[in-house]
Design a protein around this motif. Structure first.
Motif, PDB file in Angstrom:
ATOM      1  N   ARG A  76      -8.588   8.667  11.220  1.00  0.00           N
ATOM      2  CA  ARG A  76      -7.763   9.939  11.281  1.00  0.00           C
ATOM      3  C   ARG A  76      -6.895  10.190  12.089  1.00  0.00           C
ATOM      4  O   ARG A  76      -5.360  10.164  12.654  1.00  0.00           O
ATOM      5  CB  ARG A  76      -8.188  11.273  11.247  1.00  0.00           C
ATOM      6  CG  ARG A  76      -8.126  11.450   9.681  1.00  0.00           C
ATOM      7  CD  ARG A  76      -9.763  12.656   9.471  1.00  0.00           C
ATOM      8  NE  ARG A  76      -9.385  13.593  10.316  1.00  0.00           N
ATOM      9  CZ  ARG A  76      -8.375  14.567  10.188  1.00  0.00           C
ATOM     10  NH1 ARG A  76      -8.085  14.800   9.157  1.00  0.00           N
ATOM     11  NH2 ARG A  76      -8.138  15.730  10.767  1.00  0.00           N
ATOM     12  N   MET A  77      -7.578   9.062  13.383  1.00  0.00           N
ATOM     13  CA  MET A  77      -7.374   9.802  15.052  1.00  0.00           C
ATOM     14  C   MET A  77      -5.735   8.529  15.366  1.00  0.00           C
ATOM     15  O   MET A  77      -4.944   9.462  16.094  1.00  0.00           O
ATOM     16  CB  MET A  77      -8.267   9.087  15.981  1.00  0.00           C
ATOM     17  CG  MET A  77      -7.941   9.416  17.481  1.00  0.00           C
ATOM     18  SD  MET A  77      -9.131   9.822  18.342  1.00  0.00           S
ATOM     19  CE  MET A  77      -9.321   7.827  18.209  1.00  0.00           C
ATOM     20  N   PHE A  78      -6.307   7.902  14.943  1.00  0.00           N
ATOM     21  CA  PHE A  78      -5.191   6.448  14.929  1.00  0.00           C
ATOM     22  C   PHE A  78      -3.981   6.627  13.486  1.00  0.00           C
ATOM     23  O   PHE A  78      -2.583   5.932  13.616  1.00  0.00           O
ATOM     24  CB  PHE A  78      -5.552   5.403  14.713  1.00  0.00           C
ATOM     25  CG  PHE A  78      -6.669   4.995  16.139  1.00  0.00           C
ATOM     26  CD1 PHE A  78      -5.571   4.652  17.760  1.00  0.00           C
ATOM     27  CD2 PHE A  78      -7.643   5.030  15.960  1.00  0.00           C
ATOM     28  CE1 PHE A  78      -5.995   4.453  18.652  1.00  0.00           C
ATOM     29  CE2 PHE A  78      -8.534   4.512  17.704  1.00  0.00           C
ATOM     30  CZ  PHE A  78      -7.574   4.388  18.712  1.00  0.00           C
ATOM     31  N   GLY A  79      -3.712   7.867  12.687  1.00  0.00           N
ATOM     32  CA  GLY A  79      -2.596   8.189  11.904  1.00  0.00           C
ATOM     33  C   GLY A  79      -1.969   9.202  11.557  1.00  0.00           C
ATOM     34  O   GLY A  79      -1.768   9.414  12.809  1.00  0.00           O
ATOM     35  N   TRP A  80      -2.998  10.351  10.920  1.00  0.00           N
ATOM     36  CA  TRP A  80      -2.434  11.355  10.901  1.00  0.00           C
ATOM     37  C   TRP A  80      -3.092  12.090  11.992  1.00  0.00           C
ATOM     38  O   TRP A  80      -2.484  13.709  11.946  1.00  0.00           O
ATOM     39  CB  TRP A  80      -3.409  12.437   9.291  1.00  0.00           C
ATOM     40  CG  TRP A  80      -2.966  13.320   9.114  1.00  0.00           C
ATOM     41  CD1 TRP A  80      -3.041  14.270   8.851  1.00  0.00           C
ATOM     42  CD2 TRP A  80      -1.842  13.515   8.386  1.00  0.00           C
ATOM     43  NE1 TRP A  80      -2.455  15.578   8.534  1.00  0.00           N
ATOM     44  CE2 TRP A  80      -1.528  14.446   8.162  1.00  0.00           C
ATOM     45  CE3 TRP A  80      -0.702  12.355   7.577  1.00  0.00           C
ATOM     46  CZ2 TRP A  80      -0.152  15.134   7.305  1.00  0.00           C
ATOM     47  CZ3 TRP A  80       0.870  12.791   7.059  1.00  0.00           C
ATOM     48  CH2 TRP A  80       0.686  13.854   7.392  1.00  0.00           C
ATOM     49  N   VAL A 230       0.016   9.893  36.013  1.00  0.00           N
ATOM     50  CA  VAL A 230       0.011   8.173  34.834  1.00  0.00           C
ATOM     51  C   VAL A 230      -0.183   8.844  33.847  1.00  0.00           C
ATOM     52  O   VAL A 230       0.243   8.441  32.297  1.00  0.00           O
ATOM     53  CB  VAL A 230       0.337   7.229  35.865  1.00  0.00           C
ATOM     54  CG1 VAL A 230      -0.141   6.383  34.845  1.00  0.00           C
ATOM     55  CG2 VAL A 230       1.053   7.224  36.525  1.00  0.00           C
ATOM     56  N   LEU A 231      -1.773   8.715  34.080  1.00  0.00           N
ATOM     57  CA  LEU A 231      -2.760   8.817  33.049  1.00  0.00           C
ATOM     58  C   LEU A 231      -2.355   9.921  31.849  1.00  0.00           C
ATOM     59  O   LEU A 231      -2.482   9.421  30.610  1.00  0.00           O
ATOM     60  CB  LEU A 231      -3.734   8.600  33.420  1.00  0.00           C
ATOM     61  CG  LEU A 231      -4.768   8.653  32.213  1.00  0.00           C
ATOM     62  CD1 LEU A 231      -4.906   7.219  31.560  1.00  0.00           C
ATOM     63  CD2 LEU A 231      -6.672   8.263  32.659  1.00  0.00           C
ATOM     64  N   PRO A 232      -2.067  11.271  32.719  1.00  0.00           N
ATOM     65  CA  PRO A 232      -1.888  12.401  31.501  1.00  0.00           C
ATOM     66  C   PRO A 232      -0.362  12.109  30.686  1.00  0.00           C
ATOM     67  O   PRO A 232      -0.238  12.113  29.101  1.00  0.00           O
ATOM     68  CB  PRO A 232      -1.948  13.914  32.269  1.00  0.00           C
ATOM     69  CG  PRO A 232      -2.362  12.868  32.995  1.00  0.00           C
ATOM     70  CD  PRO A 232      -2.180  11.270  33.715  1.00  0.00           C
ATOM     71  N   ALA A 233       0.354  11.409  31.515  1.00  0.00           N
ATOM     72  CA  ALA A 233       1.805  11.090  30.609  1.00  0.00           C
ATOM     73  C   ALA A 233       1.668  10.380  29.986  1.00  0.00           C
ATOM     74  O   ALA A 233       1.839  10.002  28.971  1.00  0.00           O
ATOM     75  CB  ALA A 233       3.099  11.016  31.369  1.00  0.00           C
ATOM     76  N   LEU A 234       0.885   8.927  29.983  1.00  0.00           N
ATOM     77  CA  LEU A 234       0.496   7.933  28.834  1.00  0.00           C
ATOM     78  C   LEU A 234      -0.141   8.532  27.625  1.00  0.00           C
ATOM     79  O   LEU A 234       0.388   8.009  26.698  1.00  0.00           O
ATOM     80  CB  LEU A 234       0.212   6.426  30.034  1.00  0.00           C
ATOM     81  CG  LEU A 234       0.708   5.976  30.632  1.00  0.00           C
ATOM     82  CD1 LEU A 234      -0.374   4.595  31.336  1.00  0.00           C
ATOM     83  CD2 LEU A 234       2.174   5.305  30.151  1.00  0.00           C
ATOM     84  N   ALA A 235      -1.321   8.851  28.077  1.00  0.00           N
ATOM     85  CA  ALA A 235      -1.984   9.797  26.774  1.00  0.00           C
ATOM     86  C   ALA A 235      -1.012  10.844  25.900  1.00  0.00           C
ATOM     87  O   ALA A 235      -0.953  10.280  24.765  1.00  0.00           O
ATOM     88  CB  ALA A 235      -3.080  10.073  27.361  1.00  0.00           C
ATOM     89  N   ALA A 236      -0.169  12.058  26.555  1.00  0.00           N
ATOM     90  CA  ALA A 236       1.043  12.292  26.203  1.00  0.00           C
ATOM     91  C   ALA A 236       1.234  11.772  25.020  1.00  0.00           C
ATOM     92  O   ALA A 236       2.045  12.346  24.129  1.00  0.00           O
ATOM     93  CB  ALA A 236       1.478  13.135  26.849  1.00  0.00           C
ATOM     94  N   LEU A 237       2.662  10.558  25.476  1.00  0.00           N
ATOM     95  CA  LEU A 237       3.714   9.750  24.916  1.00  0.00           C
ATOM     96  C   LEU A 237       2.533   9.369  23.537  1.00  0.00           C
ATOM     97  O   LEU A 237       3.183   9.125  22.878  1.00  0.00           O
ATOM     98  CB  LEU A 237       3.546   8.878  26.042  1.00  0.00           C
ATOM     99  CG  LEU A 237       5.195   7.689  25.259  1.00  0.00           C
ATOM    100  CD1 LEU A 237       5.590   8.763  24.960  1.00  0.00           C
ATOM    101  CD2 LEU A 237       5.222   6.989  26.523  1.00  0.00           C
ATOM    102  N   ALA A 238       1.413   8.448  23.934  1.00  0.00           N
ATOM    103  CA  ALA A 238       0.664   7.587  22.958  1.00  0.00           C
ATOM    104  C   ALA A 238       0.572   8.755  21.532  1.00  0.00           C
ATOM    105  O   ALA A 238       0.951   8.934  20.580  1.00  0.00           O
ATOM    106  CB  ALA A 238      -0.241   7.129  23.454  1.00  0.00           C
ATOM    107  N   VAL A 239       0.088   9.769  22.493  1.00  0.00           N
ATOM    108  CA  VAL A 239      -0.210  10.927  20.766  1.00  0.00           C
ATOM    109  C   VAL A 239       1.393  11.562  20.226  1.00  0.00           C
ATOM    110  O   VAL A 239       1.437  11.084  19.164  1.00  0.00           O
ATOM    111  CB  VAL A 239      -0.061  12.308  21.573  1.00  0.00           C
ATOM    112  CG1 VAL A 239      -1.111  13.068  20.406  1.00  0.00           C
ATOM    113  CG2 VAL A 239      -1.721  12.053  21.748  1.00  0.00           C
TER     114      VAL A 239
END
Length: 474
Positions: A76-80, A230-239
């Motif tokens: 679910r986490m990597f999809g929906w 950088v890390l928060p930005a990359l995490a947010a971008l991935a989401v």
């Protein structure tokens, strides 16, 4: 000659008098009064926690935890649902439900509420806030009072996403004021948690990190200041990318096709402007003029809790701007995805973000005329509590009935009979409602809903029933 005993007694009387005066001053302080009122509001709302509701999602998620385990939640986490923090909380909670064969609603919500309050209080203390416990209870209670709290505070599947997200926003709002290296790390962690709790959190974090990076580059700041983002930005971008690929591109969530907004960015953005304006100034259940007045009172008085900032004003203003922009974009996304402003939990989180922006902006006003302005805080709290009394008393009056009906429905599900009886209702004013239509349902397949409504199929799947009858409470 002066009697030493008389002198000593006089000094003791003076000392006692000074202590009593200090106590009176403390009790007459507007922040103390506001905090006591906030505790009252908090306790009365917390008394409703055992009457919190499950909706259809909770039954399906419990079934997922029982059949698919952690792998199901990772899929679910990597999809929906790209929400690592929320999905981990989900998995832990629904696994415990499967183990104990009880919904554990009150216990779970108590943990979430307590974690949000204590986490905010701890971050406030670390950030050097003079009265961290007062700030934490006031902020928590004000967000409870400023929007309908049912789904964000009393529905487990909504609370484990949106309450930690707001708590992370609130922690970031106090941590961004300090310059210490360790607090900068905690600030980045807060942003990371917000991004990994919900899509609204990810959008807001992406906005802030972008704005802040541009500001740092213009000022020629050191690389370390930028690297921390950088890390928060990359995490947010991935989401955001996962949501774009797996949810935005599909149309199965459209709730109001007649609005002609779903799937159209420009009309959704235009429609979002007046909606955001109403949310910016308004409070649900309150006349717009009075709501705007309450928010003005908060803007003028909340700065006293945070005190003077230890940093320049620009980072704080950028954070407040990101919160407001995030709330606006959340409305745009709702119109684009659903065709309307779904859902209550989204609206509550947006109101919480607006509140935090008001609190941060309040620190920029300085302390001019503070002796007058500080009394606006208890006035605002009293007005909010006044509008909450009636719906709160209504739900308190049916608290026991809700708990008894849920227990009876749960026992019916655990019985050996092939048919399950579920009673929903009664109608609530604050709590999240049982959004399950009455009727008789039959499970035709154990692997997929088929012609059976998904909500009814999910309940029957969890309890391994072939038939389900849902009735309304009298």
């Amino acid at each position: 000659m002066t009697n030493p005993n008389t002198t000593e007694n006089t000094l003791q009387e003076v000392e006692i008098g000074q202590r009593n005066r200090h106590r009176l001053v403390w009790l007459a302080d507007p922040i103390t009064i506001s905090s006591l009122l906030a505790w009252i509001a908090f306790v009365f709302h917390a008394y409703l926690l055992p009457a919190g509701h499950w909706q259809a999602d909770d039954y399906i998620m419990t079934g997922l935890a029982k059949t698919a385990g952690l792998k199901g939640f990772v899929d679910r986490m990597f999809g929906w649902s790209p929400r690592p923090v929320a999905e981990l909380i989900n998995y832990g909670y629904f696994s415990l439900v499967s183990i104990f064969n009880r919904p554990l609603i009150g216990s779970f919500l108590c943990v979430l509420w307590g974690g949000a309050y204590l986490g905010l209080a701890l971050c406030s203390w670390l950030a050097g806030i003079r009265r961290p416990l007062c700030l934490a209870i006031l902020w928590f209670a004000l967000v409870l009072l400023m929007a309908k709290p049912g789904e964000m505070f009393f529905w487990p599947t909504g609370a484990d996403v949106y309450l930690p997200c707001w708590a992370a926003f609130a922690a970031a709002s106090v941590l961004q004021r300090s310059t210490g290296r360790s607090l900068s790390v905690l600030f980045s962690i807060s942003l990371l948690i917000a991004a990994f709790c919900s899509e609204i959190g990810a959008v807001t974090v992406l906005l802030y990190t972008g704005l802040r990076t541009v500001g740092l580059l213009i000022k020629g700041e050191t690389r370390s200041s930028i690297i921390a983002l950088v890390l928060p930005a990359l995490a947010a971008l991935a989401v955001c990318l996962i949501v774009q690929i797996h949810r935005v591109q599909v149309d199965r969530e459209i709730m109001d096709a007649g609005s002609h907004l779903a799937g159209h960015w420009i009309p959704s953005a235009i429609a979002a402007v007046p909606s955001f304006g109403r949310e910016l100034l308004g409070i649900q259940g309150m006349p717009l003029w009075l709501a705007a007045l309450v928010k003005l009172c908060l803007l003028l008085s909340l700065g006293g809790l945070l005190g003077e900032s230890r940093t320049q004003r620009l980072p704080a203003l950028l954070w407040a701007a990101a919160l407001l922009l995030g709330a606006f974009i959340a409305i745009v996304l709702a119109f684009h995805q659903f065709g309307n402003l779904c859902c209550e939990r989204h609206a509550t989180l947006r109101q919480g973000m607006i509140f935090l922006a008001i609190a941060v902006f309040s620190t920029a006003l300085g302390h001019q005329a503070w002796n007058v302005r500080r009394w606006l805080l208890p006035i605002a709290v009293i007005i909010l509590m006044g509008f909450r009394v009636d719906p709160l008393l209504h739900d308190l009056s049916i608290r026991h009935q809700i708990m008894v009906m849920r227990q009876e429905s749960w026992h019916s599900g655990l019985s050996h009979e092939p048919k399950m009886q579920m009673t929903v209702g009664p109608e609530t004013r604050l709590l999240s409602s049982d959004a399950l239509p009455p009727g008789t349902y039959h499970r035709q397949s154990r692997s997929a809903p088929g012609d059976t409504p998904w909500y009814a199929w999910g309940i029957m799947m969890l309890f391994d029933k072939d038939d389900l009858q849902i009735t309304m409470a009298h």
